[in-house]
Write a protein that holds these residues in place. Sequence first.
Motif, PDB file in Angstrom:
ATOM      1  N   ALA A   1       1.145  -0.998   0.385  1.00  0.00           N
ATOM      2  CA  ALA A   1       0.004  -0.564  -0.155  1.00  0.00           C
ATOM      3  C   ALA A   1       0.770   1.208   0.271  1.00  0.00           C
ATOM      4  N   ILE A   2       0.083   2.656  -0.228  1.00  0.00           N
ATOM      5  CA  ILE A   2       1.109   3.575  -0.575  1.00  0.00           C
ATOM      6  C   ILE A   2       0.624   4.527   1.105  1.00  0.00           C
ATOM      7  N   GLY A   3       1.132   4.964   1.614  1.00  0.00           N
ATOM      8  CA  GLY A   3       1.295   4.735   3.521  1.00  0.00           C
ATOM      9  C   GLY A   3       1.395   3.486   4.309  1.00  0.00           C
ATOM     10  N   ASP A   4       0.727   3.273   5.289  1.00  0.00           N
ATOM     11  CA  ASP A   4       0.837   2.571   6.295  1.00  0.00           C
ATOM     12  C   ASP A   4       2.320   2.592   6.641  1.00  0.00           C
ATOM     13  N   ARG A   5       2.968   3.179   7.710  1.00  0.00           N
ATOM     14  CA  ARG A   5       4.361   3.608   7.380  1.00  0.00           C
ATOM     15  C   ARG A   5       4.709   2.380   8.965  1.00  0.00           C
ATOM     16  N   LEU A   6       3.820   2.182  10.030  1.00  0.00           N
ATOM     17  CA  LEU A   6       4.105   1.560  10.733  1.00  0.00           C
ATOM     18  C   LEU A   6       4.026   0.096  10.355  1.00  0.00           C
ATOM     19  N   ALA A   7       3.311   0.004   9.697  1.00  0.00           N
ATOM     20  CA  ALA A   7       3.315  -1.498   8.933  1.00  0.00           C
ATOM     21  C   ALA A   7       4.413  -1.728   7.998  1.00  0.00           C
ATOM     22  N   HIS A   8       5.412  -1.132   7.889  1.00  0.00           N
ATOM     23  CA  HIS A   8       6.301  -1.428   6.971  1.00  0.00           C
ATOM     24  C   HIS A   8       7.845  -2.056   7.519  1.00  0.00           C
ATOM     25  N   ALA A   9       7.241  -1.880   9.116  1.00  0.00           N
ATOM     26  CA  ALA A   9       8.096  -2.097  10.137  1.00  0.00           C
ATOM     27  C   ALA A   9       7.847  -3.952   9.771  1.00  0.00           C
ATOM     28  N   VAL A  10       7.146  -4.521   9.426  1.00  0.00           N
ATOM     29  CA  VAL A  10       6.788  -6.216   9.021  1.00  0.00           C
ATOM     30  C   VAL A  10       7.083  -6.264   7.533  1.00  0.00           C
ATOM     31  N   GLY A  11       7.427  -5.641   7.056  1.00  0.00           N
ATOM     32  CA  GLY A  11       7.142  -6.230   5.428  1.00  0.00           C
ATOM     33  C   GLY A  11       6.201  -5.734   4.613  1.00  0.00           C
ATOM     34  N   LEU A  12       5.356  -4.854   4.760  1.00  0.00           N
ATOM     35  CA  LEU A  12       4.357  -4.107   3.709  1.00  0.00           C
ATOM     36  C   LEU A  12       5.428  -3.258   3.170  1.00  0.00           C
ATOM     37  N   THR A  13       4.962  -3.202   1.896  1.00  0.00           N
ATOM     38  CA  THR A  13       5.605  -2.222   1.103  1.00  0.00           C
ATOM     39  C   THR A  13       5.283  -1.906   0.044  1.00  0.00           C
ATOM     40  N   HIS A  14       5.566  -0.395  -0.600  1.00  0.00           N
ATOM     41  CA  HIS A  14       4.821  -0.098  -0.875  1.00  0.00           C
ATOM     42  C   HIS A  14       5.086   0.493  -2.843  1.00  0.00           C
ATOM     43  N   LEU A  15       5.792  -1.132  -3.016  1.00  0.00           N
ATOM     44  CA  LEU A  15       7.091  -1.187  -3.971  1.00  0.00           C
ATOM     45  C   LEU A  15       5.727  -1.773  -4.964  1.00  0.00           C
ATOM     46  N   PRO A  16       5.182  -1.844  -6.248  1.00  0.00           N
ATOM     47  CA  PRO A  16       4.037  -1.966  -7.182  1.00  0.00           C
ATOM     48  C   PRO A  16       4.594  -3.470  -7.763  1.00  0.00           C
ATOM     49  N   SER A  17       4.000  -4.189  -7.930  1.00  0.00           N
ATOM     50  CA  SER A  17       4.190  -5.083  -9.320  1.00  0.00           C
ATOM     51  C   SER A  17       2.677  -4.418 -10.414  1.00  0.00           C
ATOM     52  N   VAL A  18       4.021  -4.283 -11.693  1.00  0.00           N
ATOM     53  CA  VAL A  18       4.464  -4.077 -12.803  1.00  0.00           C
ATOM     54  C   VAL A  18       3.717  -5.228 -13.879  1.00  0.00           C
ATOM     55  N   SER A  19       2.755  -5.570 -14.915  1.00  0.00           N
ATOM     56  CA  SER A  19       3.230  -5.573 -16.220  1.00  0.00           C
ATOM     57  C   SER A  19       2.726  -5.499 -17.375  1.00  0.00           C
ATOM     58  N   MET A  20       2.743  -5.858 -17.727  1.00  0.00           N
ATOM     59  CA  MET A  20       3.153  -5.353 -19.190  1.00  0.00           C
ATOM     60  C   MET A  20       2.413  -6.313 -20.757  1.00  0.00           C
ATOM     61  N   PHE A  21       1.425  -5.343 -21.305  1.00  0.00           N
ATOM     62  CA  PHE A  21       1.120  -6.650 -22.637  1.00  0.00           C
ATOM     63  C   PHE A  21       0.923  -5.900 -24.064  1.00  0.00           C
ATOM     64  N   LYS A  22       1.122  -5.965 -24.421  1.00  0.00           N
ATOM     65  CA  LYS A  22       0.663  -5.122 -26.159  1.00  0.00           C
ATOM     66  C   LYS A  22      -0.131  -5.336 -26.486  1.00  0.00           C
TER      67      LYS A  22
END
Length: 269
Positions: A123-144
């Motif tokens: 998620a974006i935000g939820d800074r407290l949860a970042h201490a236990v593994g939550l991340t704001h880095l996204p999954s990215v995909s692409m297709f033509k």
Amino acid sequence: FMRNDIAGGLVNAFHLVHREASMELNLALAGAAVTVALVDDEHVWIAHVGDCRAVLGVPDVKENAEQFHFDINCLTSDHTLAVKKEFDRIADHAGECRKLVGDNVYRLYIGDCEVPGLTLTRAIGDRLAHAVGLTHLPSVSMFKRQDAFNGKSFLVIGTGAFWSVMPERTVSNWVGRHFADPADAAASLAREAAVRWEDPNCISKRALRATLPEFFSTIVLFFNPQQASAEGSARVFGLGPASPRERREWNEVRVMNRVDKLRPTQLPL
């Protein structure tokens, strides 16, 4: 990130938004699921964190089905504790997963604390949860685009609450069968989701507080709007709240002695 590195640019954009939002707002226990679609003449890029799904609707290629039935392609996967990769990352950071009495999902906690109680692992935000593994880095995909589109395909992005009451196939056929304008389709989907959410028997909010607000934001994108409008293939709803037909009560439409009218007695000759 390198020039022309679209995936790297999207990841960096999520990081910048998270950083700037955290500086302006108190996001210790607040956050948001985010899905972004980047569309050009040749490609479609999808980046997301959380459970705001993106679904591609394409006409069924089966004979005589392309005019009324649409297949679905889910372009995102929810970031929850039910996904092994996500669970393992939380476990590696000493996050605790618990299912409370009366709840219907496992949630993320910090040790023996009662916070943050999240079902999402990104998620974006939820800074407290970042201490236990939550991340704001996204999954990215692409297709033509040329690999998936035949002139009638469309993209639907909705919030987690929206998808909890609107199945993907329902949404795909709802848009593909009945709408030639994406804005009308998005408004209709959001209204229907809100109606379903307010149903007293809605199981999606069974473990939530009755007064907890929710949002049903929806975006619909037609990849070839000129063709969709020109064909004029939108069909009206036959039943339900979106139907233009006047609603009447059961006692106004029932037929007394229906069996006698449909199956008159045959007297022997």
